[in-house]
Design an enzyme around this catalytic site. Structure first.
Site, PDB file in Angstrom:
ATOM      1  N   GLY A   1       0.842  -1.192   0.000  1.00  0.00           N
ATOM      2  CA  GLY A   1       0.000   0.000   0.000  1.00  0.00           C
ATOM      3  C   GLY A   1       0.875   1.239   0.000  1.00  0.00           C
ATOM      4  O   GLY A   1       1.900   1.284  -0.670  1.00  0.00           O
ATOM      5  N   CYS A   2       0.499   2.223   0.771  1.00  0.00           N
ATOM      6  CA  CYS A   2       1.255   3.467   0.849  1.00  0.00           C
ATOM      7  C   CYS A   2       2.709   3.202   1.203  1.00  0.00           C
ATOM      8  O   CYS A   2       3.005   2.639   2.256  1.00  0.00           O
ATOM      9  CB  CYS A   2       0.622   4.375   1.897  1.00  0.00           C
ATOM     10  SG  CYS A   2       1.611   5.829   2.274  1.00  0.00           S
ATOM     11  N   PHE A   3       3.630   3.608   0.341  1.00  0.00           N
ATOM     12  CA  PHE A   3       5.033   3.299   0.626  1.00  0.00           C
ATOM     13  C   PHE A   3       5.574   4.067   1.816  1.00  0.00           C
ATOM     14  O   PHE A   3       6.546   3.657   2.428  1.00  0.00           O
ATOM     15  CB  PHE A   3       5.941   3.425  -0.593  1.00  0.00           C
ATOM     16  CG  PHE A   3       5.799   4.635  -1.469  1.00  0.00           C
ATOM     17  CD1 PHE A   3       5.529   5.905  -0.988  1.00  0.00           C
ATOM     18  CD2 PHE A   3       5.975   4.491  -2.838  1.00  0.00           C
ATOM     19  CE1 PHE A   3       5.420   7.005  -1.821  1.00  0.00           C
ATOM     20  CE2 PHE A   3       5.872   5.585  -3.692  1.00  0.00           C
ATOM     21  CZ  PHE A   3       5.589   6.840  -3.172  1.00  0.00           C
TER      22      PHE A   3
ATOM     23  N   TYR B   1      -2.438  11.027   8.375  1.00  0.00           N
ATOM     24  CA  TYR B   1      -2.774  10.108   7.285  1.00  0.00           C
ATOM     25  C   TYR B   1      -2.873   8.672   7.800  1.00  0.00           C
ATOM     26  O   TYR B   1      -3.856   7.974   7.558  1.00  0.00           O
ATOM     27  CB  TYR B   1      -1.727  10.193   6.161  1.00  0.00           C
ATOM     28  CG  TYR B   1      -1.768   8.996   5.259  1.00  0.00           C
ATOM     29  CD1 TYR B   1      -2.749   8.871   4.283  1.00  0.00           C
ATOM     30  CD2 TYR B   1      -0.864   7.953   5.421  1.00  0.00           C
ATOM     31  CE1 TYR B   1      -2.820   7.749   3.493  1.00  0.00           C
ATOM     32  CE2 TYR B   1      -0.928   6.828   4.634  1.00  0.00           C
ATOM     33  CZ  TYR B   1      -1.904   6.729   3.664  1.00  0.00           C
ATOM     34  OH  TYR B   1      -1.978   5.606   2.887  1.00  0.00           O
TER      35      TYR B   1
END
Length: 172
Positions: A12-14, A157
């Protein structure tokens, strides 16, 4: 003397995957980037909004005298939702899918063995991909070490995306 090796993961989000690996003993450096697709030298905008085939991924540079590839796989699993076939947490789309990018047959075999070590009865339901590594393209500079350089934005986030809560539900 250090025996430096590299490993490649998409979760997912690196930014979040980078943080998890950088906080692991034996890991020397983690780079955010893109791999698995057909576009050379892709940009974040291309990977996120176009059909490049690339995943947001990380290159983990580690000292194999201090941590093994098997141990890196254990870190990987505990930081992803292996059941999500549409992305990871609040990030959906092909660029946010989870995957292990292997460089040789030993790493591919280690991936299969790592799933067994998890002791999950429903491992057949895992949506995490296994793919042969081709080329890894580093992401733009502003993505590198994002969680360190923008701690408030990153924490917001990560919290609002539900990552921490979902990981606890899966792995605890």
């Amino acid at each position: 003397m250090a025996d430096e090796k590299k490993a490649y993961f998409a979760g997912g989000c690196f930014w979040c995957v980078e943080e998890a690996f950088e906080k692991t003993d034996g890991v020397k450096e983690v780079k955010s980037g893109y791999t698995g697709g057909h576009v050379k030298n892709p940009t974040y905008e291309q990977v996120t909004y176009e059909e490049t085939g690339h995943y947001e991924a990380v290159e983990v540079i580690y000292d194999s005298n201090k941590i093994s590839y098997d141990q890196l796989l254990d870190v990987f699993w505990k930081n992803i939702d292996p059941y999500d076939a549409k992305g990871q947490f609040c990030d959906k789309g092909s660029s946010y899918l989870s995957a292990v990018f292997y460089q040789n047959d030993d790493e591919k075999k280690a991936y299969e063995e790592s799933k067994k070590r998890l002791n999950k009865k429903d491992v057949a339901e895992f949506a995490t991909h296994i793919k042969k590594l081709d080329v890894f393209y580093p992401a733009e500079d502003y993505h590198q070490d994002f969680y360190k350089r923008n701690p408030l934005r990153y924490k917001y986030y990560k919290t609002t995306c539900g990552r921490v809560q979902r990981l606890k539900k899966i792995w605890n």
